[in-house]
Design an enzyme around this catalytic site. Structure first.
Site, PDB file in Angstrom:
ATOM      1  N   ARG A  64       0.851  -1.193   0.000  1.00 25.23           N
ATOM      2  CA  ARG A  64       0.000   0.000   0.000  1.00 25.23           C
ATOM      3  C   ARG A  64       0.889   1.246   0.000  1.00 25.23           C
ATOM      4  O   ARG A  64       1.690   1.430   0.904  1.00 25.23           O
ATOM      5  CB  ARG A  64      -0.875  -0.015   1.247  1.00 25.23           C
ATOM      6  CG  ARG A  64      -1.913   1.075   1.268  1.00 25.23           C
ATOM      7  CD  ARG A  64      -2.886   0.771   2.383  1.00 25.23           C
ATOM      8  NE  ARG A  64      -3.955   1.731   2.428  1.00 25.23           N
ATOM      9  CZ  ARG A  64      -5.067   1.547   3.136  1.00 25.23           C
ATOM     10  NH1 ARG A  64      -5.224   0.452   3.830  1.00 25.23           N
ATOM     11  NH2 ARG A  64      -6.012   2.446   3.162  1.00 25.23           N
ATOM     12  N   ASP A 131       1.071 -12.235  14.860  1.00 20.39           N
ATOM     13  CA  ASP A 131       0.272 -11.489  15.842  1.00 20.39           C
ATOM     14  C   ASP A 131       0.223 -12.256  17.164  1.00 20.39           C
ATOM     15  O   ASP A 131       0.325 -11.673  18.239  1.00 20.39           O
ATOM     16  CB  ASP A 131      -1.141 -11.272  15.285  1.00 20.39           C
ATOM     17  CG  ASP A 131      -1.099 -10.654  13.902  1.00 20.39           C
ATOM     18  OD1 ASP A 131      -0.622  -9.522  13.784  1.00 20.39           O
ATOM     19  OD2 ASP A 131      -1.494 -11.327  12.929  1.00 20.39           O
ATOM     20  N   ARG A 134       3.587 -11.845  18.827  1.00 21.23           N
ATOM     21  CA  ARG A 134       3.709 -10.496  19.384  1.00 21.23           C
ATOM     22  C   ARG A 134       2.949 -10.408  20.704  1.00 21.23           C
ATOM     23  O   ARG A 134       3.444  -9.871  21.705  1.00 21.23           O
ATOM     24  CB  ARG A 134       3.103  -9.483  18.406  1.00 21.23           C
ATOM     25  CG  ARG A 134       3.945  -9.235  17.175  1.00 21.23           C
ATOM     26  CD  ARG A 134       3.152  -8.480  16.118  1.00 21.23           C
ATOM     27  NE  ARG A 134       4.012  -8.084  15.001  1.00 21.23           N
ATOM     28  CZ  ARG A 134       3.562  -7.736  13.801  1.00 21.23           C
ATOM     29  NH1 ARG A 134       2.268  -7.731  13.537  1.00 21.23           N
ATOM     30  NH2 ARG A 134       4.413  -7.377  12.852  1.00 21.23           N
ATOM     31  N   HIS A 159      -6.046 -10.348   9.735  1.00 16.83           N
ATOM     32  CA  HIS A 159      -4.702  -9.837  10.033  1.00 16.83           C
ATOM     33  C   HIS A 159      -4.691  -8.354   9.636  1.00 16.83           C
ATOM     34  O   HIS A 159      -4.231  -7.973   8.562  1.00 16.83           O
ATOM     35  CB  HIS A 159      -3.648 -10.620   9.245  1.00 16.83           C
ATOM     36  CG  HIS A 159      -2.283  -9.993   9.351  1.00 16.83           C
ATOM     37  ND1 HIS A 159      -1.542 -10.012  10.508  1.00 16.83           N
ATOM     38  CD2 HIS A 159      -1.542  -9.314   8.454  1.00 16.83           C
ATOM     39  CE1 HIS A 159      -0.408  -9.372  10.307  1.00 16.83           C
ATOM     40  NE2 HIS A 159      -0.387  -8.926   9.077  1.00 16.83           N
TER      41      HIS A 159
HETATM   42  N1  LIG Z   1       0.778 -11.664   7.597  1.00 15.27           N
HETATM   43  C1  LIG Z   1       1.830 -11.127   8.218  1.00 15.27           C
HETATM   44  O1  LIG Z   1       1.998 -11.318   9.425  1.00 15.27           O
HETATM   45  C2  LIG Z   1       2.859 -10.313   7.467  1.00 15.27           C
HETATM   46  C3  LIG Z   1       4.068  -9.984   8.077  1.00 15.27           C
HETATM   47  C4  LIG Z   1       5.031  -9.274   7.351  1.00 15.27           C
HETATM   48  C5  LIG Z   1       4.753  -8.898   6.060  1.00 15.27           C
HETATM   49  N2  LIG Z   1       3.545  -9.191   5.516  1.00 15.27           N
HETATM   50  C6  LIG Z   1       3.232  -8.817   4.138  1.00 15.27           C
HETATM   51  O2  LIG Z   1       4.036  -9.596   3.269  1.00 15.27           O
HETATM   52  C7  LIG Z   1       4.205  -8.914   2.039  1.00 15.27           C
HETATM   53  C8  LIG Z   1       5.644  -8.889   1.656  1.00 15.27           C
HETATM   54  O3  LIG Z   1       6.356  -8.047   2.522  1.00 15.27           O
HETATM   55  P1  LIG Z   1       7.873  -7.714   2.251  1.00 15.27           P
HETATM   56  O4  LIG Z   1       8.281  -6.716   3.274  1.00 15.27           O
HETATM   57  O5  LIG Z   1       8.651  -8.970   2.084  1.00 15.27           O
HETATM   58  O6  LIG Z   1       7.723  -6.969   0.847  1.00 15.27           O
HETATM   59  P2  LIG Z   1       8.806  -6.806  -0.308  1.00 15.27           P
HETATM   60  O7  LIG Z   1       8.203  -5.785  -1.219  1.00 15.27           O
HETATM   61  O8  LIG Z   1      10.166  -6.614   0.281  1.00 15.27           O
HETATM   62  O9  LIG Z   1       8.847  -8.225  -1.015  1.00 15.27           O
HETATM   63  C9  LIG Z   1       7.818  -8.666  -1.811  1.00 15.27           C
HETATM   64  C10 LIG Z   1       8.444  -9.452  -2.963  1.00 15.27           C
HETATM   65  O10 LIG Z   1       7.372 -10.022  -3.700  1.00 15.27           O
HETATM   66  C11 LIG Z   1       7.623  -9.815  -5.072  1.00 15.27           C
HETATM   67  N3  LIG Z   1       6.378  -9.862  -5.853  1.00 15.27           N
HETATM   68  C12 LIG Z   1       5.468  -8.896  -6.061  1.00 15.27           C
HETATM   69  N4  LIG Z   1       4.488  -9.324  -6.868  1.00 15.27           N
HETATM   70  C13 LIG Z   1       4.761 -10.603  -7.164  1.00 15.27           C
HETATM   71  C14 LIG Z   1       4.137 -11.584  -7.977  1.00 15.27           C
HETATM   72  N5  LIG Z   1       3.016 -11.325  -8.638  1.00 15.27           N
HETATM   73  N6  LIG Z   1       4.709 -12.806  -8.061  1.00 15.27           N
HETATM   74  C15 LIG Z   1       5.844 -13.082  -7.408  1.00 15.27           C
HETATM   75  N7  LIG Z   1       6.496 -12.186  -6.636  1.00 15.27           N
HETATM   76  C16 LIG Z   1       5.964 -10.965  -6.517  1.00 15.27           C
HETATM   77  C17 LIG Z   1       8.298  -8.443  -5.118  1.00 15.27           C
HETATM   78  O11 LIG Z   1       8.971  -8.224  -6.339  1.00 15.27           O
HETATM   79  C18 LIG Z   1       9.240  -8.552  -3.910  1.00 15.27           C
HETATM   80  O12 LIG Z   1      10.459  -9.185  -4.230  1.00 15.27           O
HETATM   81  C19 LIG Z   1       3.563  -7.538   2.236  1.00 15.27           C
HETATM   82  O13 LIG Z   1       2.247  -7.578   1.721  1.00 15.27           O
HETATM   83  C20 LIG Z   1       3.524  -7.395   3.741  1.00 15.27           C
HETATM   84  O14 LIG Z   1       2.499  -6.504   4.158  1.00 15.27           O
HETATM   85  C21 LIG Z   1       2.609  -9.914   6.173  1.00 15.27           C
END
Ligand SMILES: NC(=O)c1ccc[n+]([C@@H]2O[C@H](COP(=O)([O-])OP(=O)(O)OC[C@H]3O[C@@H](n4cnc5c(N)ncnc54)[C@H](O)[C@@H]3O)[C@@H](O)[C@H]2O)c1
Length: 306
Positions: A64, A131, A134, A159
């Site tokens: 986002r 979560d 945490r 989440h």
């Molecule tokens: N559920 C949870 O507890 C939790 C915790 C941490 C992060 N997250 C979420 O996880 C996601 C990733 O976070 P991050 O910090 O690693 O982000 P990031 O942007 O560092 O990594 C995401 C990766 O996914 C790749 N990507 C994007 N679209 C893609 C597709 N269609 N196919 C394959 N790969 C694709 C990107 O190029 C990038 O390398 C975010 O949405 C974040 O909010 C969730």
């Protein structure tokens, strides 16, 4: 993640413009000399990535940006998770276990599941273990015990900021002394803190990490992914309850067909929702809010899917 002897073949998928970064990840994996890493397949081709996989950890999502509406965020993510659901349906092993991490994780999991109609709904989950971790860490600090003694804190719902951390069924082992157990509520002895500070602290922890790091949680998210998959595949300990967002079967009057975080136990690779927990009116009101949010997300996602 899969026990101390289970070798793995790791498939890594990223989008074409990240192909070079992916090569760097492969170099780091090689340089780590992991004894259980049999081989790595790094690709930007969806079919190659999903072919015959037994476990799918879907992390890639569209983040986002400033000023972006929630609806627009859902729209781009629906297109990503629609493609991944179709790929799971076509290419993955029939018993593939899917964990969606990329946000909005619950609704992204629902999108993937909807497009993978040949796979059982029980194969899909979203991550709320971070979560739970945490919440348990905050309780351990408040009571002054080691986190390994804090058990069975539940995360209900989405989440997101509406998630519901619930300590009513949790307990602290070896407290107040060795071989005794104490309900978390009695050990904390501060209902006002539990209701007014603890809950928002857990709900906002992800945002607090982003504010500090300018990046979302990484190491703690990876650690939660390991815990979630290990428990799903290898089973929870006797008496242990963990939180997983899974396909609702109507338990606790949560509408069927939402991906909702429930308390679960796992045996032989299957999760089951813990039944008959007594829900306080305070928690019930919060469950209704998180349910409403998930229903709204579902409607928006389905409208884009259709
Ligand atoms: N559920 C949870 O507890 C939790 C915790 C941490 C992060 N997250 C979420 O996880 C996601 C990733 O976070 P991050 O910090 O690693 O982000 P990031 O942007 O560092 O990594 C995401 C990766 O996914 C790749 N990507 C994007 N679209 C893609 C597709 N269609 N196919 C394959 N790969 C694709 C990107 O190029 C990038 O390398 C975010 O949405 C974040 O909010 C969730």
């Amino acid at each position: 993640m899969f026990g101390p002897h289970q070798k793995i073949i790791l498939h890594l998928l990223d989008i074409p413009k990240m192909a070079d970064a992916l090569k760097g990840v492969v170099m780091e994996l090689q340089d780590s000399s992991y004894p259980l890493l049999d081989s790595v397949v790094a690709t930007t081709d969806v079919q190659t990535a999903f072919l015959h996989i037994n476990v799918a950890i879907l992390v890639g999502a569209f983040p986002r940006g400033p000023g972006m509406q929630r609806k627009d965020l859902l729209k781009v993510n629906v297109s990503i998770f629609k493609e991944q659901g179709e790929a799971l349906n076509k290419y993955a092993s029939r018993d593939v276990k899917v964990l969606v991490v990329g946000n909005p994780a619950n609704t992204n999991a629902l999108t993937a599941l909807t497009k993978a109609s040949d796979l059982p709904t029980a194969n899909f989950s979203a991550l709320t273990r971070l979560d739970q971790n945490r919440a348990q860490s905050m309780i351990s600090e408040k009571v002054g015990v080691s986190v390994e003694n804090v058990n069975n804190v539940i995360i209900w719902g989405n989440h997101s900021l509406t998630q519901v951390p619930d300590v009513n069924h949790g307990y602290i082992s070896n407290y107040p002394q060795r071989d005794l157990v104490s309900p978390i509520k009695s050990a904390v002895e501060d209902e006002k803190w539990l209701n007014e500070q603890f809950i928002p602290l857990v709900q906002n922890r992800g945002a607090a990490v982003i504010a500090a790091r300018k990046l979302s949680s990484a190491a703690s998210a990876a650690n939660a992914i390991v815990g979630h998959m290990r428990d799903w595949l290898l089973g929870t300990r006797d008496g242990e309850v963990v939180s997983m967002a899974v396909y609702s079967d109507g338990s606790y009057n949560i509408p069927k067909g939402l991906i909702f975080s429930f308390p679960v136990t796992c045996r032989q690779g299957q999760w089951s929702i813990v039944q008959d927990l007594k829900i306080s009116p305070f928690i019930q009101a919060k469950l209704e809010l998180t349910t409403k949010e998930l229903e709204e997300e579902k409607q928006v996602a389905l409208s884009f899917l259709n």
